[in-house]
Design a protein around this motif. Structure first.
Motif, PDB file in Angstrom:
ATOM      1  N   GLN A   1      11.033   4.547   0.828  1.00 28.06           N
ATOM      2  CA  GLN A   1      10.776   6.027   1.247  1.00 28.06           C
ATOM      3  C   GLN A   1      10.121   5.771   2.547  1.00 28.06           C
ATOM      4  OE1 GLN A   1       7.976   7.612  -1.834  1.00 28.06           O
ATOM      5  NE2 GLN A   1       9.807   8.797  -2.555  1.00 28.06           N
ATOM      6  N   ALA A   2       9.372   4.722   2.724  1.00 29.29           N
ATOM      7  CA  ALA A   2       8.689   4.244   4.042  1.00 29.29           C
ATOM      8  C   ALA A   2       9.678   4.108   4.998  1.00 29.29           C
ATOM      9  CB  ALA A   2       7.467   3.230   3.778  1.00 29.29           C
ATOM     10  N   LEU A   3      10.871   3.310   4.756  1.00 27.32           N
ATOM     11  CA  LEU A   3      11.712   2.803   5.492  1.00 27.32           C
ATOM     12  C   LEU A   3      12.716   3.968   6.000  1.00 27.32           C
ATOM     13  CD1 LEU A   3      12.894  -0.548   3.784  1.00 27.32           C
ATOM     14  CD2 LEU A   3      11.647  -0.282   6.014  1.00 27.32           C
ATOM     15  N   VAL A   4      13.148   4.871   4.980  1.00 30.36           N
ATOM     16  CA  VAL A   4      14.026   5.861   5.406  1.00 30.36           C
ATOM     17  C   VAL A   4      13.394   7.172   6.011  1.00 30.36           C
ATOM     18  CG1 VAL A   4      15.527   5.471   3.738  1.00 30.36           C
ATOM     19  CG2 VAL A   4      13.989   6.964   3.244  1.00 30.36           C
ATOM     20  N   SER A   5      11.944   7.378   5.949  1.00 31.24           N
ATOM     21  CA  SER A   5      11.172   8.464   6.422  1.00 31.24           C
ATOM     22  C   SER A   5      11.162   8.250   7.953  1.00 31.24           C
ATOM     23  CB  SER A   5       9.808   8.393   6.067  1.00 31.24           C
ATOM     24  OG  SER A   5       9.680   8.493   4.647  1.00 31.24           O
ATOM     25  N   PRO A   6      10.930   9.610   8.712  1.00 35.71           N
ATOM     26  CA  PRO A   6      11.178   9.395  10.157  1.00 35.71           C
ATOM     27  C   PRO A   6       9.910   8.909  10.800  1.00 35.71           C
ATOM     28  CG  PRO A   6      11.261  11.742   9.634  1.00 35.71           C
ATOM     29  CD  PRO A   6      11.202  10.710   8.064  1.00 35.71           C
ATOM     30  N   GLY A   7       8.699   9.157  10.133  1.00 39.00           N
ATOM     31  CA  GLY A   7       7.581   8.750  10.606  1.00 39.00           C
ATOM     32  C   GLY A   7       6.934   7.403  10.187  1.00 39.00           C
ATOM     33  N   LYS A   8       5.955   6.825  10.600  1.00 44.00           N
ATOM     34  CA  LYS A   8       5.210   5.842  10.215  1.00 44.00           C
ATOM     35  C   LYS A   8       4.677   5.956   8.653  1.00 44.00           C
ATOM     36  CE  LYS A   8       3.083   2.907  12.592  1.00 44.00           C
ATOM     37  NZ  LYS A   8       2.267   2.130  13.573  1.00 44.00           N
ATOM     38  N   PRO A   9       4.743   4.994   7.781  1.00 42.42           N
ATOM     39  CA  PRO A   9       3.997   5.226   6.644  1.00 42.42           C
ATOM     40  C   PRO A   9       2.659   5.488   6.758  1.00 42.42           C
ATOM     41  CG  PRO A   9       4.950   3.080   6.712  1.00 42.42           C
ATOM     42  CD  PRO A   9       5.380   3.897   7.656  1.00 42.42           C
ATOM     43  N   LYS A  10       1.954   6.223   6.028  1.00 42.26           N
ATOM     44  CA  LYS A  10       0.490   6.516   6.069  1.00 42.26           C
ATOM     45  C   LYS A  10      -0.319   5.738   4.977  1.00 42.26           C
ATOM     46  CE  LYS A  10       0.234  10.817   8.451  1.00 42.26           C
ATOM     47  NZ  LYS A  10       1.483  11.512   8.224  1.00 42.26           N
ATOM     48  N   HIS A  11      -1.224   4.743   5.508  1.00 41.01           N
ATOM     49  CA  HIS A  11      -1.998   3.878   4.639  1.00 41.01           C
ATOM     50  C   HIS A  11      -2.390   4.533   3.331  1.00 41.01           C
ATOM     51  CE1 HIS A  11      -4.982   1.065   3.036  1.00 41.01           C
ATOM     52  NE2 HIS A  11      -4.139   0.120   3.477  1.00 41.01           N
ATOM     53  N   ALA A  12      -3.114   5.602   3.760  1.00 33.90           N
ATOM     54  CA  ALA A  12      -3.912   6.398   2.900  1.00 33.90           C
ATOM     55  C   ALA A  12      -3.192   7.014   1.724  1.00 33.90           C
ATOM     56  CB  ALA A  12      -4.944   7.594   3.726  1.00 33.90           C
ATOM     57  N   ASP A  13      -2.005   7.628   2.178  1.00 33.15           N
ATOM     58  CA  ASP A  13      -1.070   8.024   1.337  1.00 33.15           C
ATOM     59  C   ASP A  13      -0.440   7.233   0.315  1.00 33.15           C
ATOM     60  OD1 ASP A  13      -1.421  10.569   2.561  1.00 33.15           O
ATOM     61  OD2 ASP A  13       0.764  10.181   3.562  1.00 33.15           O
ATOM     62  N   LEU A  14      -0.145   5.831   0.818  1.00 32.96           N
ATOM     63  CA  LEU A  14       0.223   5.110  -0.130  1.00 32.96           C
ATOM     64  C   LEU A  14      -0.816   4.302  -0.939  1.00 32.96           C
ATOM     65  CD1 LEU A  14       2.252   2.863   2.606  1.00 32.96           C
ATOM     66  CD2 LEU A  14       3.161   4.144   0.752  1.00 32.96           C
ATOM     67  N   ASP A  15      -1.992   4.145  -0.608  1.00 30.23           N
ATOM     68  CA  ASP A  15      -2.966   3.879  -1.376  1.00 30.23           C
ATOM     69  C   ASP A  15      -3.340   4.695  -2.288  1.00 30.23           C
ATOM     70  OD1 ASP A  15      -5.461   2.146  -1.787  1.00 30.23           O
ATOM     71  OD2 ASP A  15      -6.614   3.498  -0.775  1.00 30.23           O
ATOM     72  N   GLN A  16      -3.298   5.953  -2.268  1.00 30.81           N
ATOM     73  CA  GLN A  16      -3.602   7.070  -3.287  1.00 30.81           C
ATOM     74  C   GLN A  16      -2.726   6.889  -4.411  1.00 30.81           C
ATOM     75  OE1 GLN A  16      -3.147  11.045  -1.955  1.00 30.81           O
ATOM     76  NE2 GLN A  16      -4.654  11.706  -3.201  1.00 30.81           N
ATOM     77  N   VAL A  17      -1.342   6.580  -4.043  1.00 39.70           N
ATOM     78  CA  VAL A  17      -0.159   6.744  -5.146  1.00 39.70           C
ATOM     79  C   VAL A  17      -0.415   5.421  -5.906  1.00 39.70           C
ATOM     80  CG1 VAL A  17       2.234   6.473  -5.567  1.00 39.70           C
ATOM     81  CG2 VAL A  17       1.455   8.235  -3.994  1.00 39.70           C
ATOM     82  N   LEU A  18      -0.733   4.229  -5.191  1.00 37.55           N
ATOM     83  CA  LEU A  18      -0.952   2.955  -5.884  1.00 37.55           C
ATOM     84  C   LEU A  18      -2.295   3.077  -6.634  1.00 37.55           C
ATOM     85  CD1 LEU A  18       0.206   0.824  -2.917  1.00 37.55           C
ATOM     86  CD2 LEU A  18       1.165   0.591  -4.980  1.00 37.55           C
ATOM     87  N   ARG A  19      -3.013   3.501  -6.331  1.00 35.18           N
ATOM     88  CA  ARG A  19      -4.384   3.555  -6.948  1.00 35.18           C
ATOM     89  C   ARG A  19      -4.155   4.231  -8.268  1.00 35.18           C
ATOM     90  NH1 ARG A  19      -8.756   2.008  -5.224  1.00 35.18           N
ATOM     91  NH2 ARG A  19      -8.308   1.709  -2.900  1.00 35.18           N
ATOM     92  N   ARG A  20      -3.578   5.423  -8.269  1.00 33.19           N
ATOM     93  CA  ARG A  20      -3.170   6.178  -9.359  1.00 33.19           C
ATOM     94  C   ARG A  20      -2.721   5.242 -10.330  1.00 33.19           C
ATOM     95  NH1 ARG A  20      -2.441  11.758 -10.727  1.00 33.19           N
ATOM     96  NH2 ARG A  20      -4.262  11.814  -9.187  1.00 33.19           N
ATOM     97  N   LEU A  21      -1.652   4.392 -10.098  1.00 31.26           N
ATOM     98  CA  LEU A  21      -0.992   3.467 -11.138  1.00 31.26           C
ATOM     99  C   LEU A  21      -2.007   2.345 -11.485  1.00 31.26           C
ATOM    100  CD1 LEU A  21       1.552   2.526 -12.592  1.00 31.26           C
ATOM    101  CD2 LEU A  21       1.998   1.043 -10.756  1.00 31.26           C
ATOM    102  N   LEU A  22      -2.873   1.845 -10.758  1.00 31.60           N
ATOM    103  CA  LEU A  22      -3.775   0.712 -11.033  1.00 31.60           C
ATOM    104  C   LEU A  22      -4.773   1.046 -11.556  1.00 31.60           C
ATOM    105  CD1 LEU A  22      -2.741  -1.535  -7.724  1.00 31.60           C
ATOM    106  CD2 LEU A  22      -1.884  -1.848 -10.245  1.00 31.60           C
ATOM    107  N   ARG A  23      -5.205   2.300 -11.648  1.00 31.05           N
ATOM    108  CA  ARG A  23      -6.315   2.803 -12.466  1.00 31.05           C
ATOM    109  C   ARG A  23      -6.739   2.260 -13.824  1.00 31.05           C
ATOM    110  NH1 ARG A  23      -7.415   8.915 -11.664  1.00 31.05           N
ATOM    111  NH2 ARG A  23      -6.960   8.811  -9.423  1.00 31.05           N
TER     112      ARG A  23
END
Length: 178
Positions: free
Chosen positions: A156-178
């Motif tokens: 998703q980060a590679l195909v998105s027009p903007g730069k990936p946002k660290h905070a958005d990625l961290d939030q999703v990863l944190r949900r899985l790793l809880r």
């Protein structure tokens, strides 16, 4: 043309194939384009790789090994008390930014396995290696889920027009790793 005795010719052809795919996409790779890029006779590519699928398989393995080496180095460099979701988010940002070309190439080859069954073993080995690296940090089931999430987030980060946002990625990863 390259000299007659060239013990590194096979590897140069693989590197040339990787370059062709990286610059022009998977459909651009032929024995002829690889030979021209490697500066070897066309017969050299067909001598070392009887089919285009064999050459693609070698290219997939080469790219996967490099990416996994980068991932293993990253995992080894983490302090034992590192926040895994934050570190993974940073790693995805790095792969989508500084290492974008290599990451795009990896997904181009990975996606090629959808239509080329001969590439599937090499592509699934990428997932296995990723899971293996993640297993050093979390349990096996979580590592498998993390592999799927990591692949999806990076894609998703590679195909998105903007730069990936660290905070958005961290939030999703944190949900899985809880």
């Amino acid at each position: 043309m390259a000299r007659r005795h060239d013990p590194h010719r096979r590897q140069r052809i693989i590197e040339a194939a990787v370059e062709v795919i990286s610059e022009s996409g998977l459909p651009a790779l032929t024995h002829r384009t690889a030979a021209a890029r490697a500066d070897v006779p066309l017969g050299s590519t067909t001598y070392h790789f009887l089919s285009l699928d064999e050459l693609l398989d070698a290219a997939v393995h080469t790219v996967a090994e490099r990416n996994v080496a980068r991932l293993r180095d990253w995992a080894r460099s983490l302090p034992s008390d590192a926040d895994l979701s934050t570190e993974l988010a940073s790693f995805i940002v790095l792969l989508a930014g500084e290492h974008r070309q290599t990451s795009v190439l990896a997904y181009e080859l990975y996606g090629g396995a959808l239509r080329r069954p001969a590439l599937r073993a090499a592509s699934t080995s990428w997932d296995e290696m990723l899971t293996d690296v993640f297993t050093s940090k979390v349990d096996v089931t979580t590592a498998r889920a993390l592999t799927a999430l990591f692949n999806g987030l990076l894609f998703q980060a590679l195909v998105s027009p903007g730069k990936p946002k660290h905070a958005d990625l961290d939030q999703v990863l944190r949900r899985l790793l809880r």
